[in-house]
Design an enzyme around this catalytic site. Structure first.
Site, PDB file in Angstrom:
ATOM      1  N   SER A 118     -15.393  12.035 -47.726  1.00  0.00           N
ATOM      2  CA  SER A 118     -14.959  11.078 -46.713  1.00  0.00           C
ATOM      3  C   SER A 118     -15.852  11.113 -45.476  1.00  0.00           C
ATOM      4  CB  SER A 118     -13.506  11.362 -46.307  1.00  0.00           C
ATOM      5  OG  SER A 118     -13.346  12.717 -45.927  1.00  0.00           O
ATOM      6  N   GLU A 151     -15.101   2.595 -50.691  1.00  0.00           N
ATOM      7  CA  GLU A 151     -16.237   2.573 -49.775  1.00  0.00           C
ATOM      8  C   GLU A 151     -17.439   3.133 -50.546  1.00  0.00           C
ATOM      9  OE1 GLU A 151     -16.675   3.554 -45.014  1.00  0.00           O
ATOM     10  OE2 GLU A 151     -15.669   5.005 -46.298  1.00  0.00           O
ATOM     11  N   ASN A 189     -13.859   6.320 -41.719  1.00  0.00           N
ATOM     12  CA  ASN A 189     -13.472   7.442 -40.864  1.00  0.00           C
ATOM     13  C   ASN A 189     -14.151   7.439 -39.507  1.00  0.00           C
ATOM     14  OD1 ASN A 189     -11.450   8.870 -42.336  1.00  0.00           O
ATOM     15  ND2 ASN A 189     -13.022   9.353 -43.839  1.00  0.00           N
TER      16      ASN A 189
END
Length: 297
Positions: A118, A151, A189
């Site tokens: 992430s 993503e 993020n």
């Protein structure tokens, strides 16, 4: 793209295996702990039962999907026939780099090596292999069977052909892929974590309480979940790790994690998975109860 290997059978790994198997791909699910693999298979079965009850999956389709998943505790054995490997291990840079060094040795030379990280640099991960052009980020959202977004992060050396392949594959999984470039936090993020951090600062500085902060964001900004509840759901340790990547990567003090977050993680209050974060969690209960340390009562 025929054979898929998924490394790590935790929340993200079992969700990724679930989605691939549901869409017809044979999956090798790999974890160093046999008990964790058993738990993962039980979770996948339970989540598919939920789909069956909602009518989005038939009992026959569930049985077929489960049969496509094989489990392995040996990494070399689990990836030896892979066309694509998706790494979904703990968000720890040293661990991921070690895994990718081994993948480069064990996986077929034609295999694409993807990571579900992430926040960790795809370029840095690719650089420890002899095939950086075949290394890419494939960041699924939690819960994987439900959330549509993937993503897709291309590292500095990732080829156009590999990027196109992963974009197309994501669509075959009934997902919506979004291509982004490799900068700390990517897009999801880089935007989400500063918001969560600011919500924690608002609590830390006494601007408002846990429930009040989350209510403002849910009712005022139409967020389905408040930022503090979402932080608990993600894991406060994961949030802290990502913020540190952002802080180190950009060298900008605006990404510095709130001291309250640091203290909570160090004390073991990591959110839903430990039973307490900003809220208190009771197994089997869906009630949202503010943790006693933050309660005004």
């Amino acid at each position: 793209m025929k054979a898929i290997s998924v490394i790590g059978s935790g929340t993200m790994g079992n969700g990724i295996a679930h989605v691939f198997a549901q869409h017809g791909y044979p999956v090798a699910l790999i974890d160093i702990q046999a008990a964790q693999l058993e738990k993962a298979m039980a979770t996948i079965s339970k989540n598919m039962d939920r789909q069956v009850s909602k009518g989005s999956l038939s009992e026959e389709q569930k049985t077929e999907a489960i049969s496509r998943i094989s489990t392995f505790t040996d990494l070399q054995e689990g990836v030896k026939n892979a066309d694509l490997v998706v790494e979904a291990a703990t968000e720890n840079m040293a661990l991921k780099l070690d895994i990718f060094r081994k993948l480069d040795e064990f996986a077929p030379k034609t295999a694409i090596l993807a990571t579900n990280t992430s926040s960790i640099s795809i370029t840095k991960i690719g650089a420890v292999t002899q095939r950086p052009e075949q290394v890419i980020g494939m960041h699924f959202m939690n819960p994987v069977p439900v959330m549509k977004l993937v993503e897709v992060i291309r590292g500095y050396a990732t080829s156009d052909a590999v990027t196109d392949t992963i974009m197309d594959l994501s669509k075959k999984l009934s997902k919506v892929p979004v291509e982004v470039n490799d900068y700390p936090g990517f897009v999801a993020n880089r935007i989400l974590m500063p918001m969560i951090n600011e919500a924690i600062y608002s609590l830390y500085e006494g601007v408002a309480g846990v429930e009040e902060i989350d209510t403002v964001m849910k009712l005022g900004m139409a967020h389905p979940m408040g930022p503090l509840q979402l932080a608990d759901f993600i894991g406060l340790d994961v949030c802290l790790s990502i913020l540190r990547v952002l802080h180190e990567g950009f060298g900008n003090p605006k990404y510095a994690p709130c001291p309250l977050l640091v203290n909570m993680v160090e004390a073991g209050y990591k959110g839903a998975k430990t039973g307490e974060g900003f809220y208190h969690y009771t197994p089997g209960s869906k009630d949202l109860v503010v943790a006693s340390r933050f309660s005004k009562n």
